[in-house]
Design an enzyme around this catalytic site. Sequence first.
Site, short mmCIF file in Angstrom:
data_model
loop_
_atom_site.label_atom_id
_atom_site.label_comp_id
_atom_site.label_asym_id
_atom_site.label_seq_id
_atom_site.Cartn_x
_atom_site.Cartn_y
_atom_site.Cartn_z
N LYS A 10 0.85 -1.20 0.00
CA LYS A 10 0.00 0.00 0.00
C LYS A 10 0.88 1.23 0.00
CE LYS A 10 0.92 1.47 4.34
NZ LYS A 10 1.60 2.74 4.66
N PRO A 94 9.83 -4.42 -0.36
CA PRO A 94 10.95 -4.18 0.55
C PRO A 94 10.51 -4.22 2.01
CG PRO A 94 10.95 -2.57 -1.24
CD PRO A 94 9.67 -3.33 -1.35
N VAL A 95 11.43 -4.68 2.88
CA VAL A 95 11.14 -4.81 4.31
C VAL A 95 11.39 -3.48 5.02
CG1 VAL A 95 11.83 -6.03 6.42
CG2 VAL A 95 11.77 -7.25 4.23
N ALA A 96 10.55 -3.20 6.05
CA ALA A 96 10.68 -1.96 6.85
C ALA A 96 10.73 -0.73 5.95
CB ALA A 96 11.91 -2.03 7.76
N GLY A 98 7.64 1.17 4.92
CA GLY A 98 6.47 2.04 4.92
C GLY A 98 5.43 1.64 3.91
N LEU A 99 5.51 0.38 3.42
CA LEU A 99 4.60 -0.12 2.38
C LEU A 99 3.67 -1.23 2.88
CD1 LEU A 99 7.21 -0.25 -0.54
CD2 LEU A 99 5.49 1.54 -0.12
N GLY A 101 4.28 -4.24 3.98
CA GLY A 101 4.56 -5.59 3.47
C GLY A 101 4.20 -6.67 4.47
N GLY A 102 4.66 -6.54 5.71
CA GLY A 102 4.34 -7.54 6.73
C GLY A 102 2.86 -7.60 7.04
N SER A 104 0.43 -6.83 4.98
CA SER A 104 -0.25 -7.44 3.84
C SER A 104 -0.06 -8.96 3.84
CB SER A 104 0.28 -6.83 2.53
OG SER A 104 -0.55 -7.19 1.46
N ASP A 136 -2.07 -1.67 10.28
CA ASP A 136 -2.37 -1.64 8.83
C ASP A 136 -3.05 -2.92 8.34
OD1 ASP A 136 -1.38 0.89 8.33
OD2 ASP A 136 0.64 0.19 7.88
#
Length: 285
Positions: A10, A94-96, A98-99, A101-102, A104, A136
């Site tokens: 996101k 990418p990890v950590a 701001g997207l 990922g974890g 989602s 999130d």
Amino acid sequence: MKLLMKAPAKINLSLDVLNKRADGYHEVEMVMTTIDLADRIELAALNEDKIKIISHNRFVPDDQRNLAYQAAKLLKERYDVKEGVSISIDKIIPVAAGLAGGSSDAAATLRGLNTLWGLELTVNEMAELGAEIGSDVSFCVHGGTALAQGRGEMITKLPAPPNCWVILAKPSIGVSTADIYKNLDIQSIQHPNTNAMVNALKDQRYDEICRHMGNALEGVTLKLHPEVLHIKEQMERFGADAVMMSGSGPTVYGLVHHESRLQRIYNGLRGFCGQVFAVRMLGDE
């Protein structure tokens, strides 16, 4: 039985922090939308009653720190599931960064195990469970485009943004969301106009979406990590229509309406930034 799930990233079109709550969390207003950059999750039934995480990315934990693991554990405990599952995470986001990922990955695990284990939970029920895992996760369960309020768990669906390109650039650092909030001075926040962003989406006004992008956390991250500011300045110089940091960073994204400009911005960023992506909006998925 195996199940393949897509876990899209996101971006925040708008992120405002209103105050600090009595429970220690911050009250937020965020307009978020999904983009076509996604992890791939494979869920496979196990004969033994355990949760197994498989990932070839050294930054992805394979134990209870993993949000997908937490999602599976929560479902097992809440609904007394005695079956085991293997969760393979092909990490593209990418990890950590701001997207989300974890988050989602956790949301995809909730949706997938709802099917695999025949739990018949509604989307809202899964989103409520997601709120117990991370701020999130509720949004990621719903996907699409939405206004998230409270600490992120109150979701109001919104129309998808007009189709455009999204260019993302992540410097070779990770950012701790907790650290950013710890350094946030509520009194000095520049508040974005959330209502204007919501109306711009409803009116399908790309120019207004670009004009009202804003992130209350950006000032903190830019001050702590000058390389993020450098990426933002370069992306603006290369000609993106609007540029902003996503979440607590460090990923910076730019919106680009005209494909002719896309390659120039992408090539310019690749010259000094290792992780650069050019993707489309998903918006309503």
